[in-house]
Design a protein around this motif. Structure first.
Motif, PDB file in Angstrom:
ATOM      1  N   HIS A  66     -10.166  24.494 -42.276  1.00 40.33           N
ATOM      2  CA  HIS A  66      -9.468  25.521 -41.538  1.00 40.33           C
ATOM      3  C   HIS A  66      -9.835  27.160 -41.813  1.00 40.33           C
ATOM      4  CE1 HIS A  66      -6.235  22.331 -40.630  1.00 40.33           C
ATOM      5  NE2 HIS A  66      -6.968  22.678 -39.444  1.00 40.33           N
ATOM      6  N   ASN A  67      -9.960  27.543 -43.085  1.00 41.78           N
ATOM      7  CA  ASN A  67     -10.362  28.601 -43.384  1.00 41.78           C
ATOM      8  C   ASN A  67     -11.501  28.973 -42.603  1.00 41.78           C
ATOM      9  OD1 ASN A  67      -8.024  29.089 -44.646  1.00 41.78           O
ATOM     10  ND2 ASN A  67      -8.924  28.586 -46.886  1.00 41.78           N
ATOM     11  N   VAL A  68     -12.640  28.155 -42.777  1.00 35.55           N
ATOM     12  CA  VAL A  68     -14.049  28.300 -42.130  1.00 35.55           C
ATOM     13  C   VAL A  68     -13.850  28.623 -40.308  1.00 35.55           C
ATOM     14  CG1 VAL A  68     -16.232  27.335 -41.642  1.00 35.55           C
ATOM     15  CG2 VAL A  68     -15.314  27.133 -43.766  1.00 35.55           C
ATOM     16  N   ILE A  69     -13.192  27.890 -40.128  1.00 39.31           N
ATOM     17  CA  ILE A  69     -12.833  27.831 -38.540  1.00 39.31           C
ATOM     18  C   ILE A  69     -12.382  29.449 -38.292  1.00 39.31           C
ATOM     19  CG2 ILE A  69     -11.376  27.005 -36.688  1.00 39.31           C
ATOM     20  CD1 ILE A  69     -11.829  24.316 -37.890  1.00 39.31           C
ATOM     21  N   ASP A  70     -11.245  29.754 -39.099  1.00 36.31           N
ATOM     22  CA  ASP A  70     -10.556  31.212 -38.707  1.00 36.31           C
ATOM     23  C   ASP A  70     -11.449  32.126 -39.074  1.00 36.31           C
ATOM     24  OD1 ASP A  70      -8.069  29.721 -38.383  1.00 36.31           O
ATOM     25  OD2 ASP A  70      -7.264  30.050 -40.358  1.00 36.31           O
ATOM     26  N   VAL A  71     -12.396  31.959 -39.894  1.00 35.88           N
ATOM     27  CA  VAL A  71     -13.352  33.238 -40.234  1.00 35.88           C
ATOM     28  C   VAL A  71     -14.537  33.313 -38.967  1.00 35.88           C
ATOM     29  CG1 VAL A  71     -15.454  33.554 -41.554  1.00 35.88           C
ATOM     30  CG2 VAL A  71     -13.185  33.109 -42.565  1.00 35.88           C
ATOM     31  N   LEU A  72     -15.001  32.148 -38.585  1.00 36.74           N
ATOM     32  CA  LEU A  72     -15.778  31.812 -37.481  1.00 36.74           C
ATOM     33  C   LEU A  72     -15.143  32.692 -36.123  1.00 36.74           C
ATOM     34  CD1 LEU A  72     -17.415  28.663 -37.967  1.00 36.74           C
ATOM     35  CD2 LEU A  72     -18.575  30.927 -38.460  1.00 36.74           C
ATOM     36  N   ARG A  73     -13.699  32.452 -35.928  1.00 35.91           N
ATOM     37  CA  ARG A  73     -13.299  32.830 -34.800  1.00 35.91           C
ATOM     38  C   ARG A  73     -13.111  34.347 -35.008  1.00 35.91           C
ATOM     39  NH1 ARG A  73      -8.503  27.984 -34.170  1.00 35.91           N
ATOM     40  NH2 ARG A  73      -9.901  26.546 -33.047  1.00 35.91           N
ATOM     41  N   CYS A  74     -13.285  34.924 -35.949  1.00 33.19           N
ATOM     42  CA  CYS A  74     -13.089  36.464 -35.933  1.00 33.19           C
ATOM     43  C   CYS A  74     -14.260  37.161 -35.057  1.00 33.19           C
ATOM     44  CB  CYS A  74     -13.203  36.715 -37.360  1.00 33.19           C
ATOM     45  SG  CYS A  74     -11.743  36.471 -38.283  1.00 33.19           S
ATOM     46  N   PHE A  75     -15.134  36.500 -34.977  1.00 30.64           N
ATOM     47  CA  PHE A  75     -16.568  36.896 -34.108  1.00 30.64           C
ATOM     48  C   PHE A  75     -16.455  36.554 -32.719  1.00 30.64           C
ATOM     49  CE2 PHE A  75     -17.764  35.786 -38.380  1.00 30.64           C
ATOM     50  CZ  PHE A  75     -18.411  36.887 -38.843  1.00 30.64           C
ATOM     51  N   SER A  76     -16.464  37.668 -31.996  1.00 27.48           N
ATOM     52  CA  SER A  76     -16.485  37.519 -30.262  1.00 27.48           C
ATOM     53  C   SER A  76     -17.505  38.286 -29.818  1.00 27.48           C
ATOM     54  CB  SER A  76     -14.993  38.116 -30.172  1.00 27.48           C
ATOM     55  OG  SER A  76     -14.863  39.582 -30.260  1.00 27.48           O
ATOM     56  N   THR A  77     -17.555  38.367 -28.223  1.00 24.45           N
ATOM     57  CA  THR A  77     -18.579  39.082 -27.810  1.00 24.45           C
ATOM     58  C   THR A  77     -17.901  40.736 -27.824  1.00 24.45           C
ATOM     59  OG1 THR A  77     -17.067  38.706 -25.744  1.00 24.45           O
ATOM     60  CG2 THR A  77     -19.141  37.327 -26.089  1.00 24.45           C
ATOM     61  N   ASP A  78     -16.924  41.045 -28.076  1.00 29.39           N
ATOM     62  CA  ASP A  78     -16.423  42.204 -27.921  1.00 29.39           C
ATOM     63  C   ASP A  78     -16.608  42.746 -29.492  1.00 29.39           C
ATOM     64  OD1 ASP A  78     -15.436  42.206 -25.226  1.00 29.39           O
ATOM     65  OD2 ASP A  78     -13.374  41.475 -25.827  1.00 29.39           O
ATOM     66  N   GLU A  79     -16.447  41.920 -30.461  1.00 31.13           N
ATOM     67  CA  GLU A  79     -16.860  42.437 -31.807  1.00 31.13           C
ATOM     68  C   GLU A  79     -17.714  41.403 -32.436  1.00 31.13           C
ATOM     69  OE1 GLU A  79     -13.379  44.243 -34.161  1.00 31.13           O
ATOM     70  OE2 GLU A  79     -12.344  43.106 -32.679  1.00 31.13           O
ATOM     71  N   PRO A  80     -18.959  41.533 -32.042  1.00 33.53           N
ATOM     72  CA  PRO A  80     -20.026  40.538 -32.716  1.00 33.53           C
ATOM     73  C   PRO A  80     -20.319  41.041 -34.448  1.00 33.53           C
ATOM     74  CG  PRO A  80     -21.003  42.263 -31.324  1.00 33.53           C
ATOM     75  CD  PRO A  80     -19.372  42.384 -31.270  1.00 33.53           C
ATOM     76  N   LEU A  81     -19.906  42.147 -34.554  1.00 32.19           N
ATOM     77  CA  LEU A  81     -20.201  42.486 -35.983  1.00 32.19           C
ATOM     78  C   LEU A  81     -18.948  42.679 -36.554  1.00 32.19           C
ATOM     79  CD1 LEU A  81     -23.268  44.955 -35.991  1.00 32.19           C
ATOM     80  CD2 LEU A  81     -23.126  42.737 -37.233  1.00 32.19           C
ATOM     81  N   VAL A  82     -18.681  42.213 -37.797  1.00 32.93           N
ATOM     82  CA  VAL A  82     -17.241  42.187 -38.373  1.00 32.93           C
ATOM     83  C   VAL A  82     -17.332  42.432 -40.006  1.00 32.93           C
ATOM     84  CG1 VAL A  82     -14.858  41.236 -38.671  1.00 32.93           C
ATOM     85  CG2 VAL A  82     -16.160  40.618 -36.596  1.00 32.93           C
ATOM     86  N   GLY A  83     -16.620  43.144 -40.547  1.00 32.15           N
ATOM     87  CA  GLY A  83     -17.007  43.402 -42.074  1.00 32.15           C
ATOM     88  C   GLY A  83     -16.087  42.179 -42.779  1.00 32.15           C
ATOM     89  N   VAL A  84     -16.176  42.385 -44.044  1.00 32.24           N
ATOM     90  CA  VAL A  84     -15.333  41.392 -45.046  1.00 32.24           C
ATOM     91  C   VAL A  84     -14.024  41.902 -44.900  1.00 32.24           C
ATOM     92  CG1 VAL A  84     -15.056  40.675 -47.598  1.00 32.24           C
ATOM     93  CG2 VAL A  84     -17.319  40.927 -46.566  1.00 32.24           C
TER      94      VAL A  84
END
Length: 254
Positions: free
Chosen positions: A10-28
């Motif tokens: 679930h943690n992996v899925i939550d991390v992957l869902r942080c990326f979107s077309t509006d925010e393709p680049l996300v920091g730690v």
């Protein structure tokens, strides 16, 4: 029994869902805030995902973006998308816009096979039964599939007799037509198989940029002039491109 929400999966899925077309680049730090994990935990997860190619780090900002490794995961799903189901609403719209019969054909062994058809609402129309098989080089859908093959493969089918040369077509004529189809991205059958009908076809691509189907507009020849033909070509191409996008093609344009 369902797995606990704080599991690694679930943690992996939550991390992957942080990326979107509006925010393709996300920091730690941003990811940690969104998923409610410590930055060290997020960093470990990202390191694992990066080793699998699921994310990659942008060298300038040091932020992360989704990686091409995800395509390997999505590939089997994309490959098994039912092109008939995907295409159906777009064929309906194409038939409504053009008021002509629209068809989806797939290739089976050595023939283009009709697997879907939306019939024109006009009194005079062109139709064919589902399951109809076409194996003449004059057929617009056959031209689409042959032009996607290597020349050797296409000519092996023709030379074997499984695909027949259209009446009055020579091998050179056929080579030219297949080359034109390949270069311009559509095929025509302008009274070539039957005097009273025309067909215009365009390819549907999958996520591997392979032709998996052909969209066809079929109409009685008497009401189709040069101007209408060009308009139907544009409509057919646009619909095939839309279906290709839904099938996962990265670049549906010819």
């Amino acid at each position: 029994m369902s797995s606990p929400r704080n599991s690694v999966v679930h943690n992996v899925i939550d991390v992957l869902r942080c990326f979107s077309t509006d925010e393709p680049l996300v920091g730690v730090t941003e990811i940690a805030q969104q998923v409610g994990l410590h930055k060290s935990s997020v960093s470990r997860l990202l390191a694992t995902l990066e080793s699998e190619g699921w994310v990659e780090q942008e060298p300038t900002t040091r932020k992360y973006q989704l990686g091409l490794g995800l395509i390997a995961i999505a590939g089997p799903l994309l490959a098994n998308l039912n092109v008939r189901q995907v295409a159906h609403p777009y064929l309906q719209q194409l038939a409504a816009d053009t008021r002509e019969t629209t068809v989806l054909a797939v290739w089976e062994d050595s023939a283009a096979v009709t697997v879907e058809q939306i019939v024109s609402d006009r009194t005079v129309k062109h139709t064919s039964p589902l399951g109809s098989r076409y194996s003449s080089t004059g057929s617009a859908t056959v031209q689409i599939f042959l032009s996607d093959m290597t020349p050797d493969a296409a000519w092996a089918l023709i030379d074997s007799g499984h695909i027949r040369l259209q009446t009055h077509w020579t091998k050179e004529t056929t080579r030219q037509r297949l080359a034109e189809t390949r270069n311009r991205g559509y095929a025509t059958n302008l009274r070539e198989t039957f005097e009273d009908e025309i067909g215009i076809a365009a390819p549907v691509y999958d996520h591997h940029r392979k032709v998996v189907a052909a969209v066809l507009i079929a109409a009685p020849a008497y009401r189709i002039d040069d101007h209408t033909t060009q308009w139907l070509i544009e409509q057919c191409l646009a619909t095939a491109a839309t279906i290709s996008t839904r099938m996962g093609s990265p670049d549906p344009a010819p």
